[in-house]
Motif scaffolding. Structure first.
Motif, PDB file in Angstrom:
ATOM      1  N   LEU A  65      -5.180  49.074  27.178  1.00 36.50           N
ATOM      2  CA  LEU A  65      -5.501  49.946  26.052  1.00 36.50           C
ATOM      3  C   LEU A  65      -4.294  50.760  25.611  1.00 36.50           C
ATOM      4  O   LEU A  65      -4.100  50.999  24.415  1.00 36.50           O
ATOM      5  CB  LEU A  65      -6.654  50.882  26.433  1.00 36.50           C
ATOM      6  CG  LEU A  65      -8.017  50.232  26.656  1.00 36.50           C
ATOM      7  CD1 LEU A  65      -9.018  51.258  27.178  1.00 36.50           C
ATOM      8  CD2 LEU A  65      -8.534  49.580  25.379  1.00 36.50           C
ATOM      9  N   ALA A  66      -3.478  51.216  26.561  1.00 36.45           N
ATOM     10  CA  ALA A  66      -2.302  52.033  26.230  1.00 36.45           C
ATOM     11  C   ALA A  66      -1.212  51.209  25.562  1.00 36.45           C
ATOM     12  O   ALA A  66      -0.397  51.753  24.800  1.00 36.45           O
ATOM     13  CB  ALA A  66      -1.759  52.699  27.484  1.00 36.45           C
ATOM     14  N   GLY A  67      -1.183  49.903  25.870  1.00 38.88           N
ATOM     15  CA  GLY A  67      -0.195  49.028  25.263  1.00 38.88           C
ATOM     16  C   GLY A  67       1.148  49.067  25.952  1.00 38.88           C
ATOM     17  O   GLY A  67       1.382  49.896  26.855  1.00 38.88           O
ATOM     18  N   PRO A  68       2.078  48.168  25.540  1.00 37.09           N
ATOM     19  CA  PRO A  68       3.405  48.133  26.153  1.00 37.09           C
ATOM     20  C   PRO A  68       4.099  49.489  26.014  1.00 37.09           C
ATOM     21  O   PRO A  68       4.079  50.116  24.958  1.00 37.09           O
ATOM     22  CB  PRO A  68       4.134  47.053  25.343  1.00 37.09           C
ATOM     23  CG  PRO A  68       3.049  46.228  24.736  1.00 37.09           C
ATOM     24  CD  PRO A  68       1.912  47.147  24.481  1.00 37.09           C
ATOM     25  N   GLY A  69       4.713  49.930  27.089  1.00 35.91           N
ATOM     26  CA  GLY A  69       5.397  51.210  27.051  1.00 35.91           C
ATOM     27  C   GLY A  69       4.485  52.412  27.189  1.00 35.91           C
ATOM     28  O   GLY A  69       4.928  53.551  27.027  1.00 35.91           O
TER      29      GLY A  69
ATOM     30  N   ALA B 116     -10.579  54.177  20.714  1.00 33.45           N
ATOM     31  CA  ALA B 116     -11.981  54.461  21.029  1.00 33.45           C
ATOM     32  C   ALA B 116     -12.906  53.301  20.702  1.00 33.45           C
ATOM     33  O   ALA B 116     -13.866  53.029  21.443  1.00 33.45           O
ATOM     34  CB  ALA B 116     -12.436  55.719  20.291  1.00 33.45           C
ATOM     35  N   ALA B 117     -12.649  52.596  19.624  1.00 33.21           N
ATOM     36  CA  ALA B 117     -13.532  51.494  19.227  1.00 33.21           C
ATOM     37  C   ALA B 117     -13.550  50.371  20.250  1.00 33.21           C
ATOM     38  O   ALA B 117     -14.475  49.544  20.257  1.00 33.21           O
ATOM     39  CB  ALA B 117     -13.110  50.952  17.866  1.00 33.21           C
ATOM     40  N   GLN B 118     -12.545  50.312  21.119  1.00 37.40           N
ATOM     41  CA  GLN B 118     -12.495  49.267  22.139  1.00 37.40           C
ATOM     42  C   GLN B 118     -13.294  49.633  23.395  1.00 37.40           C
ATOM     43  O   GLN B 118     -13.497  48.788  24.264  1.00 37.40           O
ATOM     44  CB  GLN B 118     -11.044  48.995  22.539  1.00 37.40           C
ATOM     45  CG  GLN B 118     -10.168  48.520  21.383  1.00 37.40           C
ATOM     46  CD  GLN B 118      -8.736  48.289  21.823  1.00 37.40           C
ATOM     47  OE1 GLN B 118      -8.461  47.470  22.693  1.00 37.40           O
ATOM     48  NE2 GLN B 118      -7.812  49.032  21.224  1.00 37.40           N
ATOM     49  N   LEU B 119     -13.721  50.882  23.492  1.00 39.79           N
ATOM     50  CA  LEU B 119     -14.522  51.302  24.638  1.00 39.79           C
ATOM     51  C   LEU B 119     -15.948  50.800  24.481  1.00 39.79           C
ATOM     52  O   LEU B 119     -16.473  50.703  23.368  1.00 39.79           O
ATOM     53  CB  LEU B 119     -14.508  52.829  24.760  1.00 39.79           C
ATOM     54  CG  LEU B 119     -13.140  53.489  24.886  1.00 39.79           C
ATOM     55  CD1 LEU B 119     -13.282  55.007  24.934  1.00 39.79           C
ATOM     56  CD2 LEU B 119     -12.402  52.983  26.120  1.00 39.79           C
TER      57      LEU B 119
ATOM     58  N   ARG C 272     -18.022  56.843  20.054  1.00 39.71           N
ATOM     59  CA  ARG C 272     -17.936  56.890  21.511  1.00 39.71           C
ATOM     60  C   ARG C 272     -18.066  58.332  21.997  1.00 39.71           C
ATOM     61  O   ARG C 272     -17.330  59.207  21.569  1.00 39.71           O
ATOM     62  CB  ARG C 272     -16.612  56.296  22.002  1.00 39.71           C
ATOM     63  CG  ARG C 272     -16.645  54.801  22.198  1.00 39.71           C
ATOM     64  CD  ARG C 272     -17.112  54.021  20.986  1.00 39.71           C
ATOM     65  NE  ARG C 272     -17.038  52.580  21.208  1.00 39.71           N
ATOM     66  CZ  ARG C 272     -17.436  51.687  20.326  1.00 39.71           C
ATOM     67  NH1 ARG C 272     -17.942  52.061  19.158  1.00 39.71           N
ATOM     68  NH2 ARG C 272     -17.351  50.396  20.595  1.00 39.71           N
ATOM     69  N   HIS C 273     -19.013  58.517  22.914  1.00 47.25           N
ATOM     70  CA  HIS C 273     -19.253  59.827  23.505  1.00 47.25           C
ATOM     71  C   HIS C 273     -18.890  59.815  24.980  1.00 47.25           C
ATOM     72  O   HIS C 273     -18.856  58.763  25.620  1.00 47.25           O
ATOM     73  CB  HIS C 273     -20.725  60.226  23.352  1.00 47.25           C
ATOM     74  CG  HIS C 273     -21.114  60.618  21.964  1.00 47.25           C
ATOM     75  ND1 HIS C 273     -22.360  61.122  21.645  1.00 47.25           N
ATOM     76  CD2 HIS C 273     -20.417  60.586  20.798  1.00 47.25           C
ATOM     77  CE1 HIS C 273     -22.412  61.381  20.349  1.00 47.25           C
ATOM     78  NE2 HIS C 273     -21.252  61.059  19.806  1.00 47.25           N
ATOM     79  N   PHE C 274     -18.663  61.005  25.507  1.00 48.08           N
ATOM     80  CA  PHE C 274     -18.338  61.206  26.921  1.00 48.08           C
ATOM     81  C   PHE C 274     -19.543  61.892  27.567  1.00 48.08           C
ATOM     82  O   PHE C 274     -19.901  63.014  27.211  1.00 48.08           O
ATOM     83  CB  PHE C 274     -17.087  62.075  27.029  1.00 48.08           C
ATOM     84  CG  PHE C 274     -16.540  62.241  28.419  1.00 48.08           C
ATOM     85  CD1 PHE C 274     -16.638  61.234  29.369  1.00 48.08           C
ATOM     86  CD2 PHE C 274     -15.888  63.418  28.779  1.00 48.08           C
ATOM     87  CE1 PHE C 274     -16.114  61.391  30.647  1.00 48.08           C
ATOM     88  CE2 PHE C 274     -15.358  63.588  30.053  1.00 48.08           C
ATOM     89  CZ  PHE C 274     -15.479  62.565  30.983  1.00 48.08           C
ATOM     90  N   LEU C 275     -20.183  61.211  28.520  1.00 53.31           N
ATOM     91  CA  LEU C 275     -21.351  61.725  29.236  1.00 53.31           C
ATOM     92  C   LEU C 275     -20.912  62.043  30.652  1.00 53.31           C
ATOM     93  O   LEU C 275     -20.467  61.155  31.382  1.00 53.31           O
ATOM     94  CB  LEU C 275     -22.469  60.674  29.223  1.00 53.31           C
ATOM     95  CG  LEU C 275     -23.798  61.020  29.894  1.00 53.31           C
ATOM     96  CD1 LEU C 275     -24.451  62.241  29.257  1.00 53.31           C
ATOM     97  CD2 LEU C 275     -24.752  59.823  29.818  1.00 53.31           C
ATOM     98  N   HIS C 276     -21.056  63.316  31.051  1.00 53.89           N
ATOM     99  CA  HIS C 276     -20.449  63.714  32.328  1.00 53.89           C
ATOM    100  C   HIS C 276     -21.091  64.979  32.863  1.00 53.89           C
ATOM    101  O   HIS C 276     -21.758  65.724  32.136  1.00 53.89           O
ATOM    102  CB  HIS C 276     -18.942  63.932  32.149  1.00 53.89           C
ATOM    103  CG  HIS C 276     -18.593  64.993  31.152  1.00 53.89           C
ATOM    104  ND1 HIS C 276     -17.996  66.184  31.499  1.00 53.89           N
ATOM    105  CD2 HIS C 276     -18.764  65.049  29.802  1.00 53.89           C
ATOM    106  CE1 HIS C 276     -17.790  66.915  30.412  1.00 53.89           C
ATOM    107  NE2 HIS C 276     -18.256  66.257  29.368  1.00 53.89           N
ATOM    108  N   SER C 277     -20.873  65.238  34.155  1.00 54.08           N
ATOM    109  CA  SER C 277     -21.362  66.439  34.817  1.00 54.08           C
ATOM    110  C   SER C 277     -20.201  67.400  35.031  1.00 54.08           C
ATOM    111  O   SER C 277     -19.237  67.067  35.725  1.00 54.08           O
ATOM    112  CB  SER C 277     -22.005  66.089  36.162  1.00 54.08           C
ATOM    113  OG  SER C 277     -22.453  67.251  36.839  1.00 54.08           O
TER     114      SER C 277
END
Length: 317
Positions: free
Chosen positions: A167-171, A214-217, A249-254
């Motif tokens: 996801l971060a790509g080269p470099g 985000a669209a790739q998540l 995309r949402h982040f679900l967490h405690s």
């Protein structure tokens, strides 16, 4: 006659041993109807009710990714508690239990959500929870997946795959990490184990690039929040990816004070506010660097538990 009576008493004692009649049981309350259980959040359920919910959601939602999101959301509002679980009563280095439905920290929340989504009953959930939480499912403080990047992510490759570098790509950015498990166990848990020091290099997605990728998540993916301080980087928090009403995309967490769902932009903004407040107050707090993302595997084959070894005898006796 007296001898015969005594013989009968002795015979009766031999037949009954030390057993005594159990006291009459109190009338058990009838189980709640499923509809009433479904009105509760998971953290409000008893284990028996949670078992019925697990069986129900497995049938009602056959898609694993959607099931993970549904179960995670069923715990929104669950109170947060750090250092929640341990190995008690299997081990007594502390008095913390093997599970808790009422509270969670970030790792406990993710583990419980995955374990419930992969199970069809309370018994299977409890087995799956230990399989996820411990290397090879062997219960013990020394086999617990303490370090997110180098323990949890590695031991659970059957469940998730690290796609951060892709996801971060080269470099893309990365950091070096060194863990001394022997020192950690000795100083934190009074447990002595001979474990070599291990190093690794970890890729991550910088926080200002999350919106781009985000669209790739995908729903059900595992999230590691990467923080930094004084040149050191580590996974300080974890959670799950879920999809919002429009596919965002949402982040679900405690996290303190309770389980929540928010956008990644909102989470990043809250972190920035905390960092600015720390700077104004002269505090040396951690700074959000970015995220690692681990893709929920398409085909999940749960490995068997390794045999639980017999514990060693104290003092070599």
């Amino acid at each position: 006659m007296r001898f015969a009576s005594l013989s009968c008493l002795l015979l009766a004692a031999a037949l009954t041993g030390c057993a005594s009649s159990p006291p009459p049981k109190a009338e058990a309350a009838p189980p709640l109807p499923l509809a009433a259980i479904l009105e509760k959040q998971v953290y409000q359920m008893s284990p028996a009710e949670a078992g019925r919910y697990i069986a129900h959601i497995h049938e009602a939602e056959p898609d694993l990714r959607k099931r993970i999101a549904a179960i995670g959301r069923k715990n929104i509002g669950q109170p947060y508690s750090l250092h929640l679980l341990g190995e008690f009563p299997y081990e007594i280095h502390d008095g913390l239990p093997l599970f808790s439905l009422q509270q969670s920290d970030c790792v406990v929340f993710a583990e419980h959500t995955y374990a419930m989504a992969l199970s069809q009953s309370w018994e299977e959930f409890f087995w799956m929870l230990q399989r996820i939480r411990y290397r090879d499912g062997v219960i013990g403080v020394a086999t617990r997946n303490h370090y997110t990047e180098m323990d949890w992510n590695v031991a659970n490759r059957w469940l998730v795959t690290d796609v951060s570098a892709e996801l971060a790509g080269p470099g893309g950015p990365a950091y070096d990490m060194t863990v001394d498990r022997a020192r950690f166990l000795r100083t934190r848990h009074n447990t002595v184990r001979e474990i070599p020091v291990e190093t690794s290099r970890q890729a991550y997605v910088p926080k200002d690039q999350v919106a781009v990728i985000a669209a790739q998540l995908r729903e059900g993916d595992f999230v590691n929040v990467i923080s930094t301080r004084d040149g050191e980087y580590w996974a300080s928090h974890v959670g799950l990816v879920v999809l919002g009403p429009s596919g965002e995309r949402h982040f679900l967490h405690s996290s303190e004070p309770k389980v929540r769902e928010e956008t990644f932009d909102a989470y990043i903004a809250r972190a920035a506010e905390r960092e600015a407040r720390n700077a104004r107050e002269g505090k040396r707090g951690q700074v959000l660097a970015g995220f690692k993302f681990l893709r929920l595997n398409e085909q999940i084959a749960v490995p068997p538990m390794a045999p639980q070894p017999r514990p060693g005898r104290a003092n070599g006796a």
